[in-house]
Design an enzyme around this catalytic site. Structure first.
Site, mmCIF file in Angstrom:
data_model
loop_
_atom_site.group_PDB
_atom_site.id
_atom_site.type_symbol
_atom_site.label_atom_id
_atom_site.label_comp_id
_atom_site.label_asym_id
_atom_site.label_seq_id
_atom_site.Cartn_x
_atom_site.Cartn_y
_atom_site.Cartn_z
ATOM 1 N N HIS A 24 20.341 41.616 79.492
ATOM 2 C CA HIS A 24 21.387 40.893 80.338
ATOM 3 C C HIS A 24 21.968 41.632 81.548
ATOM 4 O O HIS A 24 22.386 42.831 81.234
ATOM 5 C CB HIS A 24 22.301 40.651 79.354
ATOM 6 C CG HIS A 24 21.863 39.407 78.366
ATOM 7 N ND1 HIS A 24 22.271 39.432 77.032
ATOM 8 C CD2 HIS A 24 21.331 38.308 78.569
ATOM 9 C CE1 HIS A 24 21.728 38.317 76.227
ATOM 10 N NE2 HIS A 24 21.004 37.867 77.396
ATOM 11 N N GLU A 27 25.261 44.015 81.376
ATOM 12 C CA GLU A 27 25.501 44.791 80.379
ATOM 13 C C GLU A 27 25.216 46.107 80.889
ATOM 14 O O GLU A 27 24.298 46.612 80.311
ATOM 15 C CB GLU A 27 25.011 44.419 79.152
ATOM 16 C CG GLU A 27 25.477 42.907 78.915
ATOM 17 C CD GLU A 27 24.596 42.162 77.597
ATOM 18 O OE1 GLU A 27 24.864 41.086 77.525
ATOM 19 O OE2 GLU A 27 23.802 42.534 77.043
ATOM 20 N N ARG A 82 24.546 36.938 83.937
ATOM 21 C CA ARG A 82 23.826 37.431 82.704
ATOM 22 C C ARG A 82 22.203 37.155 82.613
ATOM 23 O O ARG A 82 21.640 38.084 82.354
ATOM 24 C CB ARG A 82 24.478 36.698 81.654
ATOM 25 C CG ARG A 82 23.809 36.595 80.333
ATOM 26 C CD ARG A 82 24.491 35.518 79.433
ATOM 27 N NE ARG A 82 23.820 35.550 78.189
ATOM 28 C CZ ARG A 82 24.041 36.167 76.939
ATOM 29 N NH1 ARG A 82 24.716 37.081 76.805
ATOM 30 N NH2 ARG A 82 23.148 35.816 75.812
ATOM 31 N N HIS A 152 22.382 45.990 74.171
ATOM 32 C CA HIS A 152 23.057 44.805 74.768
ATOM 33 C C HIS A 152 24.582 45.539 74.805
ATOM 34 O O HIS A 152 24.816 46.645 74.134
ATOM 35 C CB HIS A 152 23.217 43.635 74.078
ATOM 36 C CG HIS A 152 22.074 42.905 74.355
ATOM 37 N ND1 HIS A 152 21.776 41.766 74.861
ATOM 38 C CD2 HIS A 152 20.653 43.057 73.558
ATOM 39 C CE1 HIS A 152 20.605 41.231 74.896
ATOM 40 N NE2 HIS A 152 19.936 42.076 73.868
ATOM 41 N N GLU A 226 24.998 46.051 69.972
ATOM 42 C CA GLU A 226 25.959 45.481 71.028
ATOM 43 C C GLU A 226 26.800 46.909 71.114
ATOM 44 O O GLU A 226 27.583 47.186 70.262
ATOM 45 C CB GLU A 226 26.741 44.538 70.406
ATOM 46 C CG GLU A 226 26.095 42.984 70.639
ATOM 47 C CD GLU A 226 26.532 42.367 71.844
ATOM 48 O OE1 GLU A 226 26.178 43.064 73.004
ATOM 49 O OE2 GLU A 226 26.473 41.201 71.747
HETATM 50 N N1 LIG Z 1 18.801 37.769 68.840
HETATM 51 C C1 LIG Z 1 20.147 37.553 69.094
HETATM 52 C C2 LIG Z 1 20.838 38.562 68.621
HETATM 53 C C3 LIG Z 1 22.389 38.127 68.685
HETATM 54 C C4 LIG Z 1 22.848 37.785 70.065
HETATM 55 C C5 LIG Z 1 22.879 39.014 70.837
HETATM 56 C C6 LIG Z 1 23.977 38.605 72.060
HETATM 57 C C7 LIG Z 1 23.744 39.880 72.966
HETATM 58 SE SE1 LIG Z 1 24.698 39.494 74.744
HETATM 59 C C8 LIG Z 1 23.169 37.512 72.923
HETATM 60 O O1 LIG Z 1 21.888 37.375 73.156
HETATM 61 O O2 LIG Z 1 24.044 36.613 72.933
HETATM 62 ZN ZN LIG Z 2 23.171 40.679 75.961
HETATM 63 ZN ZN LIG Z 3 26.372 41.122 74.051
#
Ligand SMILES: NCCCCC[C@@H](C[SeH])C(=O)O
Ligand SMILES: [Zn+2]
Ligand SMILES: [Zn+2]
Ligand SMILES: [Zn+2]
Length: 264
Positions: A24, A27, A82, A152, A226
């Protein structure tokens, strides 16, 4: 696709860990970590016993910036972008969410089929060239890749499958145990608190994710980080927090790597 391969040269195929950053675009702490990880791994090889053992026994593939065009766009035009920057004739909106574009419950929940949405799943699974290239690489190296880590920000979470369903993964208890150990290790440095759990219930349902896809391909140890923070600065994490974030995250990654080394 340029992947960095870290590890002692070996004639036979070594087991490997694949780690990507910058899926993304906004990030920014994520590519910072991958870049720092490579520097730290190579500069501590030979002195840090765990890193030496890891790189002697395994290979670590690092993809520092998964979504290059998106990352560039955040530097030049829109800091909060993003998605990818793919264009489609007939659509006024640009890009798809690469973390909704993998072929894992594709576009079923927590994703949008609206090309203008920030969670647009794409016109088909792996429609985004960046996703196709990474998926092809991991498929090609499937026999040796034992762990997948994708970085992320933000929220301070250590997530594992599934996000495309509320069903628990077959390896749920083991994945949770390792995630909790890794979070504990991370917290030991500066007290930063992480929450561990399956994506669907720990953050939100989200189909088409790289972690779920890798897990279903057979890469058992599949984790989404995250990184910092929990919202004060969000994606605009101050420069002063880059180094400490990298140091604490390294402890979690080393914990996972050490566990994988012992258990494959
Ligand atoms: N495989 C998805 C893991 C959970 C969401 C992770 C977040 C990172 Se910004 C997303 O992709 O919205
Ligand atoms: Zn992300
Ligand atoms: Zn995220
Ligand atoms: Zn810049």
């Amino acid at each position: 696709m340029t992947v960095l391969k870290l590890g002692r040269k070996s004639s036979s195929a070594k087991n490997a860990i694949f780690m990507d950053c910058g899926i993304h675009a906004r990030e920014w702490i994520s590519p910072a970590f991958c870049q720092w990880f490579v520097k730290e791994a190579l500069s501590t090889y030979g002195s840090d016993s765990q890193m030496t053992s890891l790189l002697d026994q395994m290979d670590v593939y690092v993809l520092p910036v998964f979504n290059i065009d998106g990352y560039d766009f955040t530097h030049k035009s829109n800091r909060m972008w993003r998605k990818t920057r793919s264009m489609r004739s007939g659509s006024s909106c640009v890009g798809a969410d690469p973390n909704r574009n993998f072929n894992a419950g594709w576009c079923t929940l927590g994703a949008s089929s609206n090309p203008c949405s920030d969670t647009f799943c794409g016109y088909s699974p792996e429609s985004e060239i960046e996703v196709k290239n990474v998926a092809n690489f991991i498929r090609k190296h499937k026999p040796t890749i034992k762990a997948y880590i994708t970085i992320h920000s933000y929220s301070q979470l250590l997530l594992f499958p599934y996000s495309y369903t509320y069903e628990l993964a077959a390896d749920h208890s083991e994945l949770l145990k390792v995630a909790e150990g890794a979070s504990e290790s991370l917290r030991s440095l500066y007290g930063t608190r992480y929450t561990s759990g399956p994506g669907a219930t720990t953050i939100y349902p989200a189909a088409g994710g790289s972690d779920d896809w890798a897990y279903d391909l057979g890469v058992k140890y599949s984790y989404t980080f995250e990184l910092r923070d929990t919202g004060r600065y969000g994606f605009l994490l101050p420069e002063s927090q880059i180094q400490p974030t990298c140091e604490e995250t390294m402890l979690a990654v080393k914990y996972i790597a050490a566990y994988v080394q012992k258990n494959i």
